[in-house]
Scaffold this motif. Structure first.
Motif, PDB file in Angstrom:
ATOM      1  N   HIS A 103      45.150 -11.649 -32.483  1.00 60.66           N
ATOM      2  CA  HIS A 103      45.398 -11.965 -31.073  1.00 60.66           C
ATOM      3  C   HIS A 103      44.089 -11.917 -30.301  1.00 60.66           C
ATOM      4  O   HIS A 103      43.965 -11.283 -29.276  1.00 60.66           O
ATOM      5  CB  HIS A 103      46.406 -10.984 -30.446  1.00 60.66           C
ATOM      6  CG  HIS A 103      47.734 -11.002 -31.120  1.00 60.66           C
ATOM      7  ND1 HIS A 103      48.739 -10.115 -30.824  1.00 60.66           N
ATOM      8  CD2 HIS A 103      48.232 -11.823 -32.080  1.00 60.66           C
ATOM      9  CE1 HIS A 103      49.788 -10.377 -31.591  1.00 60.66           C
ATOM     10  NE2 HIS A 103      49.499 -11.399 -32.362  1.00 60.66           N
ATOM     11  N   ARG A 104      43.112 -12.588 -30.810  1.00 62.40           N
ATOM     12  CA  ARG A 104      41.798 -12.565 -30.185  1.00 62.40           C
ATOM     13  C   ARG A 104      41.456 -13.949 -29.680  1.00 62.40           C
ATOM     14  O   ARG A 104      41.852 -14.934 -30.276  1.00 62.40           O
ATOM     15  CB  ARG A 104      40.748 -12.221 -31.249  1.00 62.40           C
ATOM     16  CG  ARG A 104      40.554 -10.772 -31.421  1.00 62.40           C
ATOM     17  CD  ARG A 104      39.208 -10.527 -32.051  1.00 62.40           C
ATOM     18  NE  ARG A 104      39.368  -9.699 -33.237  1.00 62.40           N
ATOM     19  CZ  ARG A 104      38.616  -9.830 -34.314  1.00 62.40           C
ATOM     20  NH1 ARG A 104      37.703 -10.773 -34.388  1.00 62.40           N
ATOM     21  NH2 ARG A 104      38.792  -9.033 -35.337  1.00 62.40           N
TER      22      ARG A 104
ATOM     23  N   GLU B  19      44.420   2.082 -29.368  1.00 68.71           N
ATOM     24  CA  GLU B  19      44.519   0.728 -28.822  1.00 68.71           C
ATOM     25  C   GLU B  19      43.903   0.758 -27.432  1.00 68.71           C
ATOM     26  O   GLU B  19      44.251   1.616 -26.619  1.00 68.71           O
ATOM     27  CB  GLU B  19      45.974   0.309 -28.659  1.00 68.71           C
ATOM     28  CG  GLU B  19      46.659  -0.059 -29.944  1.00 68.71           C
ATOM     29  CD  GLU B  19      48.091  -0.506 -29.694  1.00 68.71           C
ATOM     30  OE1 GLU B  19      48.440  -1.618 -30.105  1.00 68.71           O
ATOM     31  OE2 GLU B  19      48.861   0.263 -29.094  1.00 68.71           O
ATOM     32  N   VAL B  20      43.028  -0.192 -27.157  1.00 65.73           N
ATOM     33  CA  VAL B  20      42.405  -0.240 -25.832  1.00 65.73           C
ATOM     34  C   VAL B  20      42.684  -1.596 -25.187  1.00 65.73           C
ATOM     35  O   VAL B  20      42.631  -2.632 -25.847  1.00 65.73           O
ATOM     36  CB  VAL B  20      40.875  -0.009 -25.939  1.00 65.73           C
ATOM     37  CG1 VAL B  20      40.205  -0.198 -24.580  1.00 65.73           C
ATOM     38  CG2 VAL B  20      40.584   1.391 -26.468  1.00 65.73           C
ATOM     39  N   THR B  21      43.031  -1.553 -23.915  1.00 69.18           N
ATOM     40  CA  THR B  21      43.220  -2.774 -23.146  1.00 69.18           C
ATOM     41  C   THR B  21      42.275  -2.725 -21.957  1.00 69.18           C
ATOM     42  O   THR B  21      42.192  -1.695 -21.284  1.00 69.18           O
ATOM     43  CB  THR B  21      44.673  -2.850 -22.614  1.00 69.18           C
ATOM     44  OG1 THR B  21      45.548  -2.659 -23.710  1.00 69.18           O
ATOM     45  CG2 THR B  21      44.968  -4.192 -21.995  1.00 69.18           C
TER      46      THR B  21
ATOM     47  N   GLY C 220      41.736 -10.444 -19.603  1.00 77.52           N
ATOM     48  CA  GLY C 220      42.098  -9.255 -20.360  1.00 77.52           C
ATOM     49  C   GLY C 220      41.589  -9.296 -21.788  1.00 77.52           C
ATOM     50  O   GLY C 220      41.259 -10.355 -22.333  1.00 77.52           O
ATOM     51  N   GLY C 221      41.516  -8.119 -22.387  1.00 74.14           N
ATOM     52  CA  GLY C 221      41.133  -8.036 -23.792  1.00 74.14           C
ATOM     53  C   GLY C 221      41.790  -6.828 -24.438  1.00 74.14           C
ATOM     54  O   GLY C 221      42.102  -5.841 -23.761  1.00 74.14           O
ATOM     55  N   TYR C 222      42.002  -6.934 -25.748  1.00 77.77           N
ATOM     56  CA  TYR C 222      42.682  -5.875 -26.494  1.00 77.77           C
ATOM     57  C   TYR C 222      41.866  -5.584 -27.748  1.00 77.77           C
ATOM     58  O   TYR C 222      41.288  -6.500 -28.353  1.00 77.77           O
ATOM     59  CB  TYR C 222      44.083  -6.376 -26.862  1.00 77.77           C
ATOM     60  CG  TYR C 222      44.789  -5.559 -27.923  1.00 77.77           C
ATOM     61  CD1 TYR C 222      45.592  -4.488 -27.561  1.00 77.77           C
ATOM     62  CD2 TYR C 222      44.647  -5.855 -29.290  1.00 77.77           C
ATOM     63  CE1 TYR C 222      46.242  -3.727 -28.526  1.00 77.77           C
ATOM     64  CE2 TYR C 222      45.290  -5.106 -30.259  1.00 77.77           C
ATOM     65  CZ  TYR C 222      46.090  -4.046 -29.870  1.00 77.77           C
ATOM     66  OH  TYR C 222      46.723  -3.302 -30.825  1.00 77.77           O
TER      67      TYR C 222
ATOM     68  N   ALA D 162      37.188   0.404 -30.614  1.00 77.41           N
ATOM     69  CA  ALA D 162      38.328  -0.326 -30.025  1.00 77.41           C
ATOM     70  C   ALA D 162      37.971  -0.779 -28.605  1.00 77.41           C
ATOM     71  O   ALA D 162      38.293  -1.897 -28.193  1.00 77.41           O
ATOM     72  CB  ALA D 162      39.572   0.562 -30.005  1.00 77.41           C
ATOM     73  N   SER D 163      37.261   0.090 -27.875  1.00 76.58           N
ATOM     74  CA  SER D 163      36.873  -0.254 -26.491  1.00 76.58           C
ATOM     75  C   SER D 163      35.916  -1.438 -26.472  1.00 76.58           C
ATOM     76  O   SER D 163      36.006  -2.312 -25.610  1.00 76.58           O
ATOM     77  CB  SER D 163      36.180   0.933 -25.819  1.00 76.58           C
ATOM     78  OG  SER D 163      37.002   2.066 -25.852  1.00 76.58           O
ATOM     79  N   VAL D 164      35.022  -1.451 -27.439  1.00 77.14           N
ATOM     80  CA  VAL D 164      34.048  -2.551 -27.507  1.00 77.14           C
ATOM     81  C   VAL D 164      34.764  -3.856 -27.873  1.00 77.14           C
ATOM     82  O   VAL D 164      34.527  -4.913 -27.282  1.00 77.14           O
ATOM     83  CB  VAL D 164      32.927  -2.208 -28.524  1.00 77.14           C
ATOM     84  CG1 VAL D 164      32.092  -3.435 -28.847  1.00 77.14           C
ATOM     85  CG2 VAL D 164      32.056  -1.094 -27.959  1.00 77.14           C
ATOM     86  N   LYS D 165      35.682  -3.772 -28.817  1.00 77.35           N
ATOM     87  CA  LYS D 165      36.413  -4.991 -29.209  1.00 77.35           C
ATOM     88  C   LYS D 165      37.195  -5.552 -28.028  1.00 77.35           C
ATOM     89  O   LYS D 165      37.227  -6.753 -27.802  1.00 77.35           O
ATOM     90  CB  LYS D 165      37.381  -4.676 -30.340  1.00 77.35           C
ATOM     91  CG  LYS D 165      36.700  -4.422 -31.670  1.00 77.35           C
ATOM     92  CD  LYS D 165      37.775  -4.065 -32.657  1.00 77.35           C
ATOM     93  CE  LYS D 165      37.245  -3.971 -34.058  1.00 77.35           C
ATOM     94  NZ  LYS D 165      38.285  -3.575 -34.989  1.00 77.35           N
ATOM     95  N   ALA D 166      37.836  -4.640 -27.287  1.00 78.21           N
ATOM     96  CA  ALA D 166      38.633  -5.096 -26.137  1.00 78.21           C
ATOM     97  C   ALA D 166      37.724  -5.753 -25.101  1.00 78.21           C
ATOM     98  O   ALA D 166      38.047  -6.804 -24.539  1.00 78.21           O
ATOM     99  CB  ALA D 166      39.374  -3.910 -25.520  1.00 78.21           C
TER     100      ALA D 166
END
Ligand code: KIV
Ligand code: ZN
Length: 539
Positions: free
Chosen positions: A396-397, A475-477, A491-493, A502-506
């Motif tokens: 879901h990226r 999980e970070v949003t 937004g990012g997840y 996770a924070s960086v990926k979001a």
């Protein structure tokens, strides 16, 4: 009890996540994301997908066309587009939906005195003329036409009857009654719908006209109002996944559907929804919009099936019906106690994913398997919730204009939180930068900002653990917005057993979405090569 004016008791579910839902502050979606959500809505069994507002922009038109062609198959849902009651919008809308097997034009005009006076400046008579022209044109183009008298909740009921009768006379097949500002109460709404059905010439029993309700949630009454509409005879409900939408949102699909599903004797109606697809739809929409679901949200919140009090836990263990009115499985939440571990192989993973509804093969399976192995090493047991988070993180990226190569952080009581980020752009060039921040996440975001140079304000950051335990996946949003444009947020997840990662990926997901929409040109890195990346100014 149902007050049905139809021979059948089917309540058609009209999903407007991709139109009204996308009007939520910050819920901007790319065309590919809209298509994937539309596919999930089709699996969920919605009867109508409102795919967008084609006249809003060429991108909106293209997204609606794509959904019409790829999801609007003969056995798929009706694909609707929204159009103001003006010729240009209606023709563009038709361009958007015409390739669907079952297209619909949905046109609307504000009919309350407030809207007439302050928004369109039309008299009631002029409004009727506009409706006549626009519904007639829509019907010339398309057999399936929906008309909405916007702000019906505050429209003079007698004028509303006139408006609805005219729309039907001009060819409207669905009359949608919106409580645009979330103003009405359930009792008033039920009475209004019942009166409209009884009094509108040409739209009563046997006419074939479908009455619909579209409620907003400003007073938290959207679900109650929608169900009151159903009780009064509405046979279409306009809803969104997770209840997203303008301001306080729209009626949430999952709440209305599960109310009907859980209380069949009371409502005496049915829907075509496959309720087991609800959680997947909820996650997909939340991940793509970056709008997290509040934990106590009915049906899809993280706590919706959690029992905390000892007496409740005791009861549920003895018999789940003591404190559960519906099963978690019925909305697609797996309660499987089957866990995978580091000795589980590719076949076991593939089989479990299939049971969860994901048919993943080839490279995609290899990708998930590698992530699964890393997680199993770190965490010993991998649950279904972990797998769902991994799938969301991997698939879901948004399309990656910049991708994360590596991130390294030092923090603690002994020094300043410092992060070094290595990113790759679409041309394959790599950039490294280090920065100091107030904390490890801040340091990471500053290092990334220094490379990408896409000015933004972080307007939301939330982290939660997928399962219990210190080794759980986080999980970070996040939501970011261009400076001064808080309504236009992205937004990012991200999910990882390391919450900084996770924070960086979001953050990267949100940045990629923002860059895709705002254009790439100005945001290009200024060419700091890896060798010059770590400057004294940044550490
Ligand atoms: O809330 C509203 O009135 C709408 C209409 C366009 C149906 O979204
Ligand atoms: Zn609306």
């Amino acid at each position: 009890m149902s007050g049905s004016i139809y021979d059948d008791n089917l309540v058609r579910v009209f999903d407007t996540t991709l139109r009204d839902g996308e009007q939520s502050p910050g819920a901007t979606l790319s065309s590919a994301e809209k298509l994937e959500i539309a596919r999930q809505l089709a699996r969920l069994g919605v009867d109508i997908i409102e795919a967008g507002f084609p006249a809003a922009s060429p991108d909106d038109l293209a997204a609606v066309q794509r959904i019409a062609r790829e999801v609007g198959t003969p056995d798929g849902p009706v694909i609707a587009g929204l159009a103001r009651a003006v010729e240009g919008d209606i023709r563009t809308c038709w361009e958007g939906v015409k390739d669907a097997a079952k297209p619909r034009i949905h046109t609307f005009l504000g009919t309350s005195d407030i809207h007439l006076k302050y928004q369109t400046g039309l008299t009631r008579q002029q409004a009727l003329e506009v409706i006549r022209k626009s519904v007639t044109l829509a019907r010339e183009l398309c057999e399936d036409v929906e008309f909405s008298p916007m702000d019906a909740g505050r429209t003079d009921p007698a004028f509303l009857v006139e408006v609805c009768a005219l729309a039907v006379e001009c060819g409207a097949t669905t009359l949608n009654i919106p409580d645009t500002v979330g103003y009405v109460t359930p009792q008033e709404w039920g009475e209004l719908i019942a009166n409209l059905i009884a009094e509108t010439p040409g739209a009563g029993r046997g006419s074939g006209v479908i009455w619909s309700v579209h409620c907003h949630n400003d007073l938290g009454l959207a679900t109650a109002n929608t169900l009151a509409g159903v009780m009064a005879g509405a046979r279409q409900v306009e809803v969104t996944i997770n209840g997203i939408g303008e301001r306080a949102g729209n009626t949430s699909l999952e709440e209305v559907v599960m109310a009907i599903h859980t209380r069949p004797q009371f409502y005496d109606v049915r829907t075509n929804i496959n309720t087991r697809e609800i959680m997947k739809a909820s996650r997909l929409v939340s991940n793509y919009t970056g709008m997290s679901v509040q934990p106590n949200k009915a049906i899809v919140g993280a706590n919706a099936f959690a029992h905390e009090a000892g007496i409740h836990q005791d009861g549920v263990l003895k018999n789940s019906s003591t404190y559960e009115i519906m099963t978690p499985e019925s909305v697609g939440l797996s309660q499987s106690r089957l866990v995978l571990g580091k000795h589980s192989g590719r076949h076991a993973l593939k089989a479990r994913l299939k049971e969860l509804g994901y048919n993943i093969e080839g490279d995609a399976l290899n990708q998930v398997f590698a992530r699964f192995k890393d997680l199993a090493d770190a965490k010993k047991t991998v649950t279904d919730a972990d797998l769902e988070a991994l799938i969301a993180d991997e698939f879901h990226r948004p399309e990656e204009i910049f991708s994360l190569v590596d991130i390294q952080v030092t923090c603690g009581t002994m020094g300043m939180p410092t992060a070094t980020a290595k990113l790759r752009n679409a041309e394959g060039e790599e950039f490294v930068y280090a920065a100091v921040g107030a904390g490890p996440v801040d340091a990471c975001y500053k290092a990334i900002d220094a490379i990408i140079k896409a000015p933004n304000t972080l307007i939301e950051y939330s982290v939660h653990s997928v399962t219990e335990g210190i080794d759980a996946l986080g999980e970070v949003t996040v939501r970011i917005a261009p400076p001064g444009e808080e309504r236009r947020s992205f937004g990012g997840y991200g999910a990882d057993s390391d919450i900084v990662v996770a924070s960086v990926k979001a953050y990267m997901a949100a940045l990629n979405r923002m860059i895709a929409v705002l254009g790439y040109g100005e945001l290009k890195p200024e060419g700091e090569a890896a060798t010059v990346a770590v400057t004294s100014a940044s550490v």
